[in-house]
Enzyme design. Structure first.
Site, PDB file in Angstrom:
ATOM      1  CD  GLU A 101      16.296   5.518  -1.942  1.00 22.02           C
ATOM      2  OE1 GLU A 101      17.164   5.192  -2.346  1.00 22.02           O
ATOM      3  OE2 GLU A 101      15.024   5.676  -3.248  1.00 22.02           O
TER       4      GLU A 101
ATOM      5  CB  CYS B 226       9.307  13.505  -4.772  1.00 20.25           C
ATOM      6  SG  CYS B 226       8.478  11.714  -4.884  1.00 20.25           S
TER       7      CYS B 226
ATOM      8  CB  CYS C  85       4.811   1.080   1.525  1.00 15.63           C
ATOM      9  SG  CYS C  85       2.998   1.337   1.454  1.00 15.63           S
TER      10      CYS C  85
ATOM     11  CB  CYS D 217       1.408  -1.318  -5.249  1.00 19.81           C
ATOM     12  SG  CYS D 217       0.491  -0.578  -3.390  1.00 19.81           S
TER      13      CYS D 217
ATOM     14  CB  CYS E 234       5.032  -0.290  -5.617  1.00 19.02           C
ATOM     15  SG  CYS E 234       5.932   0.691  -4.381  1.00 19.02           S
TER      16      CYS E 234
ATOM     17  CB  CYS F  53       6.443   6.751 -10.229  1.00 21.57           C
ATOM     18  SG  CYS F  53       6.244   8.266  -9.318  1.00 21.57           S
TER      19      CYS F  53
HETATM   20  N1  SAH Z   1       1.572   4.877  -1.319  1.00 23.35           N
HETATM   21  C1  SAH Z   1       1.216   6.087  -2.481  1.00 23.35           C
HETATM   22  C2  SAH Z   1       2.321   7.336  -2.032  1.00 23.35           C
HETATM   23  C3  SAH Z   1       3.486   6.700  -3.197  1.00 23.35           C
HETATM   24  S1  SAH Z   1       3.894   5.530  -4.778  1.00 23.35           S
HETATM   25  C4  SAH Z   1       0.487   5.644  -3.329  1.00 23.35           C
HETATM   26  O1  SAH Z   1       0.014   4.615  -3.837  1.00 23.35           O
HETATM   27  O2  SAH Z   1      -0.425   6.812  -4.004  1.00 23.35           O
HETATM   28  C5  SAH Z   1       3.598   6.889  -5.912  1.00 23.35           C
HETATM   29  C6  SAH Z   1       3.103   6.649  -7.221  1.00 23.35           C
HETATM   30  O3  SAH Z   1       4.393   5.648  -7.697  1.00 23.35           O
HETATM   31  C7  SAH Z   1       1.719   6.064  -6.973  1.00 23.35           C
HETATM   32  O4  SAH Z   1       0.573   5.878  -7.963  1.00 23.35           O
HETATM   33  C8  SAH Z   1       2.375   4.544  -7.568  1.00 23.35           C
HETATM   34  O5  SAH Z   1       1.613   3.520  -7.628  1.00 23.35           O
HETATM   35  C9  SAH Z   1       3.308   4.614  -8.572  1.00 23.35           C
HETATM   36  N2  SAH Z   1       4.542   3.998  -8.626  1.00 23.35           N
HETATM   37  C10 SAH Z   1       4.959   2.545  -7.308  1.00 23.35           C
HETATM   38  N3  SAH Z   1       5.165   1.925  -8.253  1.00 23.35           N
HETATM   39  C11 SAH Z   1       6.091   1.889  -9.204  1.00 23.35           C
HETATM   40  C12 SAH Z   1       6.724   1.822 -10.365  1.00 23.35           C
HETATM   41  N4  SAH Z   1       7.723   1.328 -10.226  1.00 23.35           N
HETATM   42  N5  SAH Z   1       6.775   2.487 -11.621  1.00 23.35           N
HETATM   43  C13 SAH Z   1       5.846   3.129 -11.850  1.00 23.35           C
HETATM   44  N6  SAH Z   1       4.927   4.203 -11.164  1.00 23.35           N
HETATM   45  C14 SAH Z   1       4.583   3.879  -9.803  1.00 23.35           C
HETATM   46 FE1  SF4 Z   2       2.858   1.477  -0.838  1.00 21.91          FE
HETATM   47 FE2  SF4 Z   2       4.426   1.609  -2.990  1.00 21.91          FE
HETATM   48 FE3  SF4 Z   2       1.552   1.173  -3.220  1.00 21.91          FE
HETATM   49 FE4  SF4 Z   2       2.251   3.325  -2.714  1.00 21.91          FE
HETATM   50  S1  SF4 Z   2       2.191   2.136  -4.332  1.00 21.91           S
HETATM   51  S2  SF4 Z   2       0.592   2.208  -1.620  1.00 21.91           S
HETATM   52  S3  SF4 Z   2       4.020   3.092  -1.519  1.00 21.91           S
HETATM   53  S4  SF4 Z   2       3.233  -0.677  -1.675  1.00 21.91           S
END
Ligand code: SAH
Ligand code: SF4
Length: 421
Positions: free
Chosen positions: A128, A141, A148, A152, A155, A387
């Site tokens: 996406e 974006c 991934c 996290c 996420c 995000c």
């Molecule tokens: N993997 C990279 C980039 C992709 S995520 C990273 O983790 O930085 C982009 C941003 O969205 C990151 O700061 C991530 O922590 C945040 N993010 C992930 N899940 C989210 C959610 N459910 N609500 C708000 N931000 C989120």
């Molecule tokens: Fe991967 Fe989501 Fe963690 Fe970014 S925030 S490193 S996309 S699991």
């Protein structure tokens, strides 16, 4: 679940995946879209273009593909008919397929993009990509991986089991697809009713690597893609308007600074190791102190060129006054911006977004310490484009990928990772 020895030793769970594929072949020949100058040179040499002409021909192709957005070799009128015919016989200018486009009430667009198939059993990985228009800028974006490998806990992408790296061409192609869709080529016009910046600049003026995937687990391809996207004779995006967001892959940060020289964003989200270990599990490998040291060493930092620290607001988890005070204390001495991100819930997520008053209070403490702390307005919430909400349809390919893995042919396709359910 496949767990690497290093990860196991660090007590940290990381899904592993086969991470490299060759550039996919489109029907009727490989697409030249997204390739580097060197790759274009090889493609031309392969169809018999003489060595002495290669440089000039690459420059011509480059201009047509990346400056003008050409979709047909027939447009390339400064190249002879014979060469155009040869090119068309061997290659295409095909883009990855846009499977669906969703347009939010606020003008945000989300595309589900299917990459070219990498082998007979691969239907094509899906990722996406989100376009966020504002009056004075348009931000794209982009994704760096399918899914991934990190997990996290807040996420959605992290729950996706299929993972592979995108090639540099597949990363660049996201920008091409976006420019096609919003009419951002010389002479093109945006679709009826589309919201695009009205400041006279390009409709895509900024890129953030904040889609699916951890860019610094795919550094080679990300750096190469940035080279293509920032090339002054083609797509011409300023490196200062490209931001790479990482969860904290410390050993790769220096390389990113030295080779890509883009802006950096760090997904911090917690100020104590104990909590960050849980929210951003890569913290068990590289803790907060190591991460901030790598930030201090990032080249070219100044007040005009700051690192963005992302902090997702999770109700009752990381949003207290003490957390806010600790945050500003930790960042002392680092030219920093702090982005507070309201948590975007997704089906099955175990967290809630902090209350608005709590976010305001947190933001106030950060502001008083001298940081502008914009609370990032979630965009495209109605189309699950915000995000951390991206999770592709590729999940549906799970059974197929498992079959491929079992047959030992995963190296050229997509791997199934996860708990083997
Ligand atoms: N993997 C990279 C980039 C992709 S995520 C990273 O983790 O930085 C982009 C941003 O969205 C990151 O700061 C991530 O922590 C945040 N993010 C992930 N899940 C989210 C959610 N459910 N609500 C708000 N931000 C989120
Ligand atoms: Fe991967 Fe989501 Fe963690 Fe970014 S925030 S490193 S996309 S699991």
């Amino acid at each position: 679940m496949a767990v690497s020895d290093a990860a196991r030793a660090a007590g940290f769970i990381e899904k592993t995946a086969e991470l490299t594929v060759a550039a996919g072949a489109a029907p009727g020949g490989a697409s030249l879209v997204g390739l580097t100058r060197d790759q274009l040179k090889d493609s031309l040499a392969a169809i018999g273009v003489p060595e002495r002409e290669l440089k000039m021909r690459v420059a011509q192709l480059w201009h047509w593909i990346y400056f003008r957005g050409a979709r047909d070799f027939a447009e390339m009128t400064n190249m002879g008919k014979e060469l155009r015919a040869k090119l068309a016989a061997a290659y295409t200018l095909a883009r990855p397929q846009v499977v669906s486009e969703q347009v939010s009430k606020d003008g945000t667009r989300k595309w589900l993009i299917r990459m070219a198939s990498t082998g007979p059993l691969d239907k094509g990985a899906e990722i996406e990509c989100v376009y966020i228009p504002e009056t004075d800028r348009g931000t794209l974006c982009v994704s760096s991986q399918v899914g991934c490998t990190l997990t996290c806990s807040f996420c959605h992408t992290g729950t996706q089991r299929l993972v592979r790296n995108l090639t540099s061409a597949e990363i660049v192609a996201q920008l091409i697809v976006a420019r096609d869709a919003i009419g951002d080529w010389p002479g093109a016009t945006p679709p009826e009713g589309a919201f695009v910046p009205n400041d006279g600049g390009r409709f895509v003026s900024n890129i953030v690597f904040m889609g699916m995937g951890e860019p610094l687990y795919n550094t080679d391809n990300v750096v190469t893609a940035i080279e293509v996207m920032s090339d002054g004779e083609g797509l011409t995006l300023s490196r200062r308007r490209i931001t790479v967001s990482t969860s904290g892959v410390v050993p790769q940060m220096e390389r990113l600074g030295a080779e890509a020289n883009t802006m950096l964003a760090i997904s911090l989200h917690a100020v104590r190791d104990e909590l960050r270990d849980e929210l951003v599990p890569i913290n068990r490998k590289y803790d907060i102190a190591q991460l901030l040291d790598a930030c201090r060493a990032y080249p070219g930092l100044s007040n005009a060129r700051r690192i963005t620290f992302e902090y997702v607001m999770l109700k009752g988890v990381n949003d207290s006054d003490a957390d806010a005070r600790k945050l500003v204390q930790l960042l002392k001495g680092i030219p920093a911006k702090i982005n507070l991100i309201p948590f975007n819930p997704w089906p099955g997520s175990k967290y809630e977004c902090s209350d608005w008053e709590r976010i305001e209070r947190f933001s106030e403490i950060v502001y008083r310490a001298g940081y502008a702390s914009p609370v990032r307005t979630p965009r495209g919430r109605d189309i699950l484009a915000a995000c951390g909400q991206l999770k592709s349809e590729t999940e549906k390919l799970r059974a197929r990928a498992r079959m491929m893995a079992e047959q030992g042919i995963g190296a050229e396709g997509v791997y199934a990772v996860g708990n083997g359910e």
